[in-house]
Design a protein around this motif. Sequence first.
Motif, PDB file in Angstrom:
ATOM      1  N   GLN A  34      10.259  28.557  19.359  1.00 37.83           N
ATOM      2  CA  GLN A  34       9.773  29.798  20.143  1.00 37.83           C
ATOM      3  C   GLN A  34      10.170  31.054  19.153  1.00 37.83           C
TER       4      GLN A  34
ATOM      5  N   TRP B 179       6.903  34.634  12.836  1.00 36.76           N
ATOM      6  CA  TRP B 179       5.417  34.515  12.178  1.00 36.76           C
ATOM      7  C   TRP B 179       4.457  35.240  12.883  1.00 36.76           C
ATOM      8  N   ARG B 180       4.291  35.399  14.086  1.00 38.51           N
ATOM      9  CA  ARG B 180       3.510  36.246  14.697  1.00 38.51           C
ATOM     10  C   ARG B 180       3.468  37.682  14.248  1.00 38.51           C
TER      11      ARG B 180
ATOM     12  N   ASN C 270      -5.087  33.729  21.571  1.00 35.80           N
ATOM     13  CA  ASN C 270      -4.967  32.635  22.331  1.00 35.80           C
ATOM     14  C   ASN C 270      -6.266  32.250  22.826  1.00 35.80           C
TER      15      ASN C 270
ATOM     16  N   THR D 149       2.198  43.027  19.694  1.00 38.30           N
ATOM     17  CA  THR D 149       2.056  41.769  19.475  1.00 38.30           C
ATOM     18  C   THR D 149       1.712  40.932  20.658  1.00 38.30           C
TER      19      THR D 149
ATOM     20  N   LEU E 108       7.871  24.181  11.096  1.00 38.57           N
ATOM     21  CA  LEU E 108       6.860  24.069  10.333  1.00 38.57           C
ATOM     22  C   LEU E 108       5.378  24.148  11.540  1.00 38.57           C
ATOM     23  N   ILE E 109       5.670  23.485  12.851  1.00 40.28           N
ATOM     24  CA  ILE E 109       4.592  23.726  13.610  1.00 40.28           C
ATOM     25  C   ILE E 109       4.341  24.810  14.175  1.00 40.28           C
TER      26      ILE E 109
ATOM     27  N   LEU F  20       3.012  29.398   3.297  1.00 43.57           N
ATOM     28  CA  LEU F  20       3.437  30.420   4.205  1.00 43.57           C
ATOM     29  C   LEU F  20       4.861  30.562   3.825  1.00 43.57           C
TER      30      LEU F  20
ATOM     31  N   MET G 150       4.376  27.482  12.268  1.00 42.96           N
ATOM     32  CA  MET G 150       3.498  28.195  11.270  1.00 42.96           C
ATOM     33  C   MET G 150       2.105  28.003  11.557  1.00 42.96           C
TER      34      MET G 150
ATOM     35  N   ALA H  63       1.042  29.827  14.813  1.00 40.15           N
ATOM     36  CA  ALA H  63       1.036  31.389  14.340  1.00 40.15           C
ATOM     37  C   ALA H  63      -0.178  31.744  13.620  1.00 40.15           C
TER      38      ALA H  63
ATOM     39  N   GLU I  35      -1.813  26.935  20.761  1.00 36.45           N
ATOM     40  CA  GLU I  35      -0.178  26.685  21.447  1.00 36.45           C
ATOM     41  C   GLU I  35      -0.160  25.416  22.471  1.00 36.45           C
TER      42      GLU I  35
ATOM     43  N   ARG J 247       1.474  25.067   4.705  1.00 41.01           N
ATOM     44  CA  ARG J 247       2.752  25.444   4.921  1.00 41.01           C
ATOM     45  C   ARG J 247       3.671  25.643   3.880  1.00 41.01           C
TER      46      ARG J 247
END
Lengths: 192, 261
Positions: B44, B50-51, A94, A86, B18-19, A184, B21, B24, B30, A181
């Motif tokens: 963090q 989530w990742r 990124n 990961t 929420l951010i 998710l 989410m 990710a 980022e 959101r």
Amino acid sequence: MSSFAPPGRANRTGTAVDIDNALLRCATGDERALRDIYDAEAARMIGVAQRMLKRRALAEEAVHDAFVLVWRKATSFDPTRGSGLTWLYTILRNRTLNILRDENRTELRDAPVADEIASEDDDPETIIMRLSDATELRRCLETLEPKRRNAIVLAYTQGLSHSDVSDRLAMPLGTVKSWIRRSLASLKECLG
Amino acid sequence: MSDTTGQMPVSDDNNPRLIAMDVALGLVREDEVSATIAADATFQTALADWRMRLAPLDDTATPVAPSDALWPHLLSSLGLSQSSAPDAVQSMTPTRSQPSRAPVRDSAPGFLAGMWESLTFWRSVGFAGAAASVALAAGLVVMTERAQRRPIFVAVLVTDQNETAAIVNAFADGTAELVPTRDFAVPAGKAIEIWTLWDRQVGPRSIGLIEKARTIRLDLRHLPKTTTGQLFEMTLEPATGSPTGRPTGPILTKGTTEVAL
């Protein structure tokens, strides 16, 4: 727990590569460890980058850049905080997102290349079907309504922004953010 | 509505969970997140979770075999030796024991020029990886606005019938543009890939891909500065570009640069 390398993720001699271990070896300056990671993952990484960038040459550039970052940042990888795989793909994603946003911003074009070239690899339902049974992700995505699960998959695999999703789904920008959101949140409830 | 401890209420716009989410999923980068959120432990942890949840999606990508040039390119950028390279790769990257530099061309001022000098990995030894890694970590090449610019080099690209089909303008700040003057019939499933060649040992490098003839800025970020006699060409390739990292299709048009007076 170390990240077990699924079948196919091998180095040149065919030995399964433990990415966590290889990253720890990279941190000691072991060049063969970087080569092991490359052999096991470079092809998949190009595939991931190309799903977002479309252009093959750009995808290889992203993977090149990611490996440079992996080598230079290997000392900061902490196996107790997450899996090496990961960590590796986060660096790749990124970097790929940065290239994607730069390309879309600086090109003298009316529409990004990414919109113009579609392939079967990009179809969210196909992608969901390919998800391994080893995780709950596939089952839980399938508990969402198609529009929601497709939006999640599209956003993740193609590096879409909120306005991209808003365009694609013909949904007002103001509602897209909270709609995703909520999708998710439902996914998380299923995954536990 | 604030709570009794006097802390700032958490709205959707500054809710770290929420951010996380958004980040990710890749909807937000980022590095676009505020410093406050980025430093937040809840953010963090949520981001890492989530990742991990979404990571299996990366496994669904079809693997694409790297071109032969990728590994040597990487070794060179990192200043590593050939010991970890496969036997088949021709040894183009000198080892660290001889830190002699190839002749350095006149430097133009500016961040871009400086980055290119340190990225002429095909020509120089003892490559200063640090400068490149900073540039890569920054992740951004700043492309300046065109304003009133005149090219310092121009290439006139002609077809095999000797008709002019495109112009390449290379500017002092290191950017370049392709200006087609003729249209090309591009079949479905194909595209026009743009290449440049400055050193036959290095071979041609892809710098652009367009679905039809139109003016575009050329991507020269990772290449040495343009010089005279540098070849630019356009070939017909599959829609996502050459699968080999080298031209595979017919050459539509080509030309070499000359100094613009």
